[in-house]
Design an enzyme around this catalytic site. Structure first.
Site, PDB file in Angstrom:
ATOM      1  N   CYS A 257       0.888  -1.185   0.000  1.00  0.00           N
ATOM      2  CA  CYS A 257       0.000   0.000   0.000  1.00  0.00           C
ATOM      3  C   CYS A 257       0.914   1.221   0.000  1.00  0.00           C
ATOM      4  O   CYS A 257       1.214   1.783   1.045  1.00  0.00           O
ATOM      5  CB  CYS A 257      -0.957  -0.007   1.184  1.00  0.00           C
ATOM      6  SG  CYS A 257      -0.402  -0.851   2.669  1.00  0.00           S
ATOM      7  N   ALA A 258       1.341   1.597  -1.194  1.00  0.00           N
ATOM      8  CA  ALA A 258       2.526   2.434  -1.373  1.00  0.00           C
ATOM      9  C   ALA A 258       2.292   3.932  -1.256  1.00  0.00           C
ATOM     10  O   ALA A 258       3.257   4.680  -1.066  1.00  0.00           O
ATOM     11  CB  ALA A 258       3.155   2.138  -2.739  1.00  0.00           C
ATOM     12  N   GLY A 259       1.047   4.402  -1.405  1.00  0.00           N
ATOM     13  CA  GLY A 259       0.826   5.838  -1.397  1.00  0.00           C
ATOM     14  C   GLY A 259       1.116   6.467  -0.047  1.00  0.00           C
ATOM     15  O   GLY A 259       0.862   5.840   0.989  1.00  0.00           O
TER      16      GLY A 259
ATOM     17  N   GLY B 115       4.132   7.406  -1.269  1.00  0.00           N
ATOM     18  CA  GLY B 115       5.334   7.028  -1.986  1.00  0.00           C
ATOM     19  C   GLY B 115       6.666   7.271  -1.307  1.00  0.00           C
ATOM     20  O   GLY B 115       7.712   6.955  -1.890  1.00  0.00           O
ATOM     21  N   GLY B 116       6.678   7.804  -0.095  1.00  0.00           N
ATOM     22  CA  GLY B 116       7.950   8.088   0.562  1.00  0.00           C
ATOM     23  C   GLY B 116       8.774   6.849   0.834  1.00  0.00           C
ATOM     24  O   GLY B 116       9.967   6.784   0.481  1.00  0.00           O
ATOM     25  N   LYS B 117       8.178   5.851   1.461  1.00  0.00           N
ATOM     26  CA  LYS B 117       8.910   4.620   1.758  1.00  0.00           C
ATOM     27  C   LYS B 117       9.190   3.835   0.474  1.00  0.00           C
ATOM     28  O   LYS B 117      10.237   3.187   0.341  1.00  0.00           O
ATOM     29  CB  LYS B 117       8.127   3.775   2.756  1.00  0.00           C
ATOM     30  CG  LYS B 117       7.909   4.467   4.103  1.00  0.00           C
ATOM     31  CD  LYS B 117       7.085   3.613   5.027  1.00  0.00           C
ATOM     32  CE  LYS B 117       6.764   4.349   6.321  1.00  0.00           C
ATOM     33  NZ  LYS B 117       5.838   5.483   6.107  1.00  0.00           N
TER      34      LYS B 117
ATOM     35  N   CYS C  83       2.077   4.365  11.623  1.00  0.00           N
ATOM     36  CA  CYS C  83       2.473   5.598  12.323  1.00  0.00           C
ATOM     37  C   CYS C  83       1.530   5.795  13.512  1.00  0.00           C
ATOM     38  O   CYS C  83       0.972   6.865  13.718  1.00  0.00           O
ATOM     39  CB  CYS C  83       2.468   6.801  11.395  1.00  0.00           C
ATOM     40  SG  CYS C  83       0.934   7.089  10.501  1.00  0.00           S
TER      41      CYS C  83
END
Length: 528
Positions: A331-333, A335-337, A457
């Site tokens: 679940c990439a959005g 996109g930071g990680k 988080c």
């Protein structure tokens, strides 16, 4: 100073701007736009001076300055559109062409209200002759803006009241402006601490602590429970809640292989930077605009909290048995990680597949990965899809999987203070099944010998340990076990000095201890 944080004895200490998500700010509120409220002539493209209504004597306080307009617009967007302040504020500052002290003032006013809203609402309710929550939402935001200037900024009383009334008149009309005027005049001259002693519940109760630190009671209770569960003294709760109300430092991360921390530290420009505390890719920006950093403009570095950086580093540093070629961000959005993982994958000759269910967030992922080769034939592929289905569609395919699960965000309240008002205990019941489904899908997509990193988080048990424990039990027949992270051999490879953040099978970071968001990371290994 936001209510609940330590303060010097003076009633209105100097304020530091901060933008939660971390761009701009950093100037003292008393050194922003004229703290008396006086503004110069109208600026090109701005609203400038407003035409006084009949019967209102024109003076400098009948002008509605752009800094206060921007702060009000941010608060309304957060309330009406569920917008994130750290996204909408930079856009408005650019659109209104505000910079320097004006931008710092707007930043402190908007974020100060979002952080202190619980305190201000409790106090203002004592001088309103009707149920406070029955007031128009726009009026509530105007009153909170006035209260923050009266109680926590170096803005003289008359200027705080008059400029807020002028803003209410311009944005809401004469009737609401009259109410704002009456309520704020009732608040003039009150000392914050004395008012709290008179109007708030006792400080040694959850309700009293919630009012004084501007957190919902359920958040206070959840964070106390999380501290205890992770081996901390519950007496640290006050420090943790105060840290939530302190503007976060701007942290940058360089993408491995594309930039180095030394490059950012040695650049000659009008910025003040220092090395990060824990992440090997981190640089902390103490002063200046991240947009001035060439590597940031080129996509080779990004604004990202050190805690978030460490999530990607923990996954990349874990040992895998056998091949190490196919990586997955489930679940990439936004996109930071994914950007960090992708850059590391390129260095190692691996391929990262980044999956995001929302098309607009998938586009944000593509932008975050703009400095890397993308597409089916490149090192990175971004897909629009439901992460809960990947495990069934591609069973036993990936060597490393990241699940940066959707969560309440209660570990990132420094950067997204609005989350404390937007979330409710019911969200834990809604998010829990989603988090379990995503982690279950990740385990299904993992091949024997591979590892999954589960991150949130939030330190809240319902989103961390309980989710992970359920996933391990469900997949025990496939040899899924929790990796121990409290051994020097594991974390020393990632970030020497952070070992104390690990308790058995998880890393839990804290704002008041580590100066990062309260990120939680656990590693699951599939042995068969």
């Amino acid at each position: 100073m936001t209510p609940g944080a330590d303060r010097p004895a003076s009633r209105r200490p100097a304020q530091r701007g901060g933008q939660g998500g971390g761009q701009g700010g950093g100037q003292r509120g008393g050194q922003g736009p004229d703290p008396r409220g006086a503004r110069g002539p109208a600026r090109a493209g701005g609203s400038g001076e407003q035409t006084p209504r009949r019967g209102v004597k024109p003076d400098r306080y009948t002008r509605v300055d752009e800094a206060r307009r921007v702060a009000f617009a941010v608060l309304r967007a957060v309330d009406e559109e569920d917008a994130y302040a750290n996204l909408v504020l930079p856009q408005l500052l650019r659109q209104r062409r505000l910079g320097g002290r004006d931008a710092a003032f707007a930043t402190e006013l908007a974020y100060g209200v979002l952080r202190g809203r619980g305190t201000y609402d409790a106090l203002l309710a004592t001088v309103v002759d009707r149920p406070f929550t029955d007031l128009d939402p726009g009026v509530l935001d105007a009153l909170r803006m006035g209260a923050h200037q009266l109680l926590a900024m170096r803005v003289p009383d008359h200027a705080a009241v008059a400029t807020t009334v002028a803003l209410a008149r311009a944005e809401l009309g004469a009737g609401p402006a009259g109410l704002v005027n009456a309520v704020l005049r009732s608040a003039v001259g009150r000392e914050l601490d004395e008012w709290l002693e008179q109007a708030a519940p006792p400080a040694d109760t959850d309700e009293g602590l919630a009012v004084r630190t501007s957190h919902p009671q359920w958040v206070v209770r959840s964070l106390r429970e999380a501290l205890r569960a992770h081996g901390h003294d519950a007496a640290e709760l006050g420090e943790l809640l105060a840290a939530d109300n302190a503007p976060a430092a701007v942290a940058l991360t360089v993408l491995p292989g594309l930039a180095t921390p030394q490059e950012l530290l040695s650049d000659d420009r009008a910025l003040t930077v220092r090395p990060g505390r824990f992440s090997p890719t981190a640089v902390l920006l103490e002063r200046g605009d991240p947009g001035l950093v060439p590597a940031v403009r080129a996509g080779r570095a990004r604004v990202q909290d050190e805690g978030s950086q460490l999530v990607a580093h923990v996954l990349a540093a874990a040992d895998v048995d056998g091949r190490d070629e196919r990586w997955l961000d489930l679940c990439a959005g936004p996109g930071g990680k994914a950007a960090q993982l992708a850059a590391t994958a390129v260095q190692r000759g691996a391929h990262l597949t980044a999956v995001e269910v929302a098309p607009h967030r998938a586009q944000l992922v593509r932008q975050a990965l703009s400095a890397l080769p993308q597409g089916p034939g490149g090192a990175v592929e971004v897909r629009v899809g439901d992460g809960r289905e990947v495990g069934a569609d591609e069973p036993g395919t990936y060597d490393r999987v990241l699940v940066d699960a959707p969560c309440t965000g209660l570990g990132a309240l420094r950067r997204r203070p609005e989350a404390r008002w937007r979330r409710t205990p019911a969200d834990l019941g809604t998010l829990g099944p989603l988090q379990r489904a995503l982690l279950g899908s990740a385990v299904d997509a993992l091949r024997p010998g591979g590892v999954v990193a589960y991150a949130t988080c939030s330190p809240v048990l319902a989103e961390t340990r309980l989710v992970v424990d359920d996933a391990v039990k469900a997949a025990a027949r496939r040899g899924v076990v929790l990796e121990r992270l409290d051994t020097p051999a594991v974390l020393a490879r990632v970030a020497p000095g952070i070992e104390h953040a690990a308790a058995g099978t998880a890393v839990q970071l804290w704002p008041h201890t580590h100066g990062t968001d309260a990120m939680h990371v656990a590693l699951l290994r599939r042995t068969s």
